[in-house]
Design an enzyme around this catalytic site. Sequence first.
Site, PDB file in Angstrom:
ATOM      1  N   ARG A 178       0.828  -1.215   0.000  1.00  0.00           N
ATOM      2  CA  ARG A 178       0.000   0.000   0.000  1.00  0.00           C
ATOM      3  C   ARG A 178       0.860   1.262   0.000  1.00  0.00           C
ATOM      4  O   ARG A 178       0.617   2.199  -0.751  1.00  0.00           O
ATOM      5  CB  ARG A 178      -0.902   0.015   1.238  1.00  0.00           C
ATOM      6  N   ILE A 179       1.865   1.299   0.892  1.00  0.00           N
ATOM      7  CA  ILE A 179       2.685   2.507   1.019  1.00  0.00           C
ATOM      8  C   ILE A 179       3.560   2.688  -0.210  1.00  0.00           C
ATOM      9  O   ILE A 179       3.665   3.794  -0.758  1.00  0.00           O
ATOM     10  CB  ILE A 179       3.536   2.448   2.303  1.00  0.00           C
ATOM     11  N   ASP A 210       9.361  -5.843  -6.066  1.00  0.00           N
ATOM     12  CA  ASP A 210       8.713  -6.478  -4.923  1.00  0.00           C
ATOM     13  C   ASP A 210       8.957  -7.987  -5.025  1.00  0.00           C
ATOM     14  O   ASP A 210       9.060  -8.530  -6.141  1.00  0.00           O
ATOM     15  CB  ASP A 210       7.205  -6.190  -4.927  1.00  0.00           C
ATOM     16  N   PRO A 221       9.212  -4.596   4.242  1.00  0.00           N
ATOM     17  CA  PRO A 221       9.306  -5.019   5.640  1.00  0.00           C
ATOM     18  C   PRO A 221      10.704  -5.527   5.965  1.00  0.00           C
ATOM     19  O   PRO A 221      11.477  -5.857   5.056  1.00  0.00           O
ATOM     20  CB  PRO A 221       8.278  -6.155   5.723  1.00  0.00           C
ATOM     21  N   ASN A 277      16.310 -12.748   6.531  1.00  0.00           N
ATOM     22  CA  ASN A 277      16.929 -12.239   5.302  1.00  0.00           C
ATOM     23  C   ASN A 277      18.028 -11.212   5.586  1.00  0.00           C
ATOM     24  O   ASN A 277      18.778 -10.831   4.687  1.00  0.00           O
ATOM     25  CB  ASN A 277      15.879 -11.604   4.389  1.00  0.00           C
ATOM     26  N   ALA A 316      10.818   3.093   6.219  1.00  0.00           N
ATOM     27  CA  ALA A 316      10.227   1.781   6.501  1.00  0.00           C
ATOM     28  C   ALA A 316      10.669   1.245   7.858  1.00  0.00           C
ATOM     29  O   ALA A 316       9.966   1.391   8.854  1.00  0.00           O
ATOM     30  CB  ALA A 316      10.580   0.805   5.375  1.00  0.00           C
ATOM     31  N   ARG A 317      11.856   0.633   7.915  1.00  0.00           N
ATOM     32  CA  ARG A 317      12.362   0.034   9.147  1.00  0.00           C
ATOM     33  C   ARG A 317      13.855   0.321   9.281  1.00  0.00           C
ATOM     34  O   ARG A 317      14.613   0.159   8.334  1.00  0.00           O
ATOM     35  CB  ARG A 317      12.137  -1.487   9.146  1.00  0.00           C
ATOM     36  N   ASP A 337      13.631   8.118   8.376  1.00  0.00           N
ATOM     37  CA  ASP A 337      12.674   8.344   9.458  1.00  0.00           C
ATOM     38  C   ASP A 337      12.785   7.249  10.507  1.00  0.00           C
ATOM     39  O   ASP A 337      12.008   7.218  11.457  1.00  0.00           O
ATOM     40  CB  ASP A 337      11.248   8.370   8.889  1.00  0.00           C
ATOM     41  N   GLU A 364      16.153   2.478  17.752  1.00  0.00           N
ATOM     42  CA  GLU A 364      15.945   3.931  17.716  1.00  0.00           C
ATOM     43  C   GLU A 364      15.496   4.527  19.041  1.00  0.00           C
ATOM     44  O   GLU A 364      15.597   5.737  19.247  1.00  0.00           O
ATOM     45  CB  GLU A 364      14.957   4.294  16.612  1.00  0.00           C
ATOM     46  N   HIS A 404      11.038   9.179  13.474  1.00  0.00           N
ATOM     47  CA  HIS A 404       9.949   8.215  13.288  1.00  0.00           C
ATOM     48  C   HIS A 404       8.588   8.910  13.417  1.00  0.00           C
ATOM     49  O   HIS A 404       7.759   8.557  14.263  1.00  0.00           O
ATOM     50  CB  HIS A 404      10.046   7.058  14.283  1.00  0.00           C
TER      51      HIS A 404
END
Length: 332
Positions: A157-158, A177, A208, A213, A235-236, A260, A265, A298
């Site tokens: 979605r993002i 993707d 994600p 991975n 994202a992360r 972000d 964090e 964030h």
Amino acid sequence: MKVLCYGVRDVERPFFEKLAKDYNLEVTCTSNFLNTKETAELAKGFDCVVLRANCFANKENLDLYKEYGVEYVLTRTVGTNHIDIPYAKELGFKMAFVPFYSPNAISELAVTHAMMLLRHMSYTTYKTGVKKDFTVDANMFSKEIRNCTVGVVGLGRIGMTTAKLFKGLGANVLGQDLFPKTGVEDIVTQVELDELLAKSDIVCLHCPFIPENGKVVTKEFLAKMKEGAILINAARGELQDVPALVEALESGHLAGLGIDVLENESTVFFKDFKGGDIEDPTINKLINMYPRVLVSPHMGSYTDEAVTNMIETSFQNLTEFVETGDCKNKIK
């Protein structure tokens, strides 16, 4: 039903108060994060707690919740790694999360970071606003976004919202993707990751973090990026190898970075280091590369729409548990 909501900022309180009335809940908001025994003790007398990122429902805090009679441990986030889920299940807590919220909130921040770096706006406004120097120099010269290729890694979605925003600005958009999408050809051209990195002037991460991975942004990943490209990660933090980022920025291979998120964090974000340095020397070095490096704490979800979505879904989750004993968004 008495509900304690952690980590609520003043600007968010009216949203909690309005939605609490809509769902007939007795809600108490605290600005405290769940990170000490004292903050866990705030839950005495409550049936439910609603957490956010950097609220740690570890063994010690969960034991206290059990002692105090808390039944529901909800989080108004997509991520759930701040909860010791196996132990919480062992204790019998009912848990739920927010599977998604306004994708525009994250996408707009990613685009903002990218455009500020592309047009050197932080550099320029620092020069005019702080130094009172209104001369135009070579560092302000930039390409137009319509002459750029933007690569989006992760087309959920993002990611797709980010792709649409850049497409609307006139950019050529590539996407990658693990599970290729159909019916998106008018917005994004799907390619393999290596091709995306080699061709993109701006790369946005919207994928994600999958622990098995490992990190995505490594020395190898950065070396494959186009010389002088910009990288955006909203994202992360676990996706990125910070020392590798510092090295790529210092060499000039990476022109700019907008993030972000950081790994671990909570040691940095939501704290004030004014007048001092951050303990982690690598993070300190990265942040000191401003204005080539833009760091936001964030705050991707810090918008009216996203906050409403997160609160409302959390209250819906609680209502569903109470009324049916189950919840479609339960943490499994």
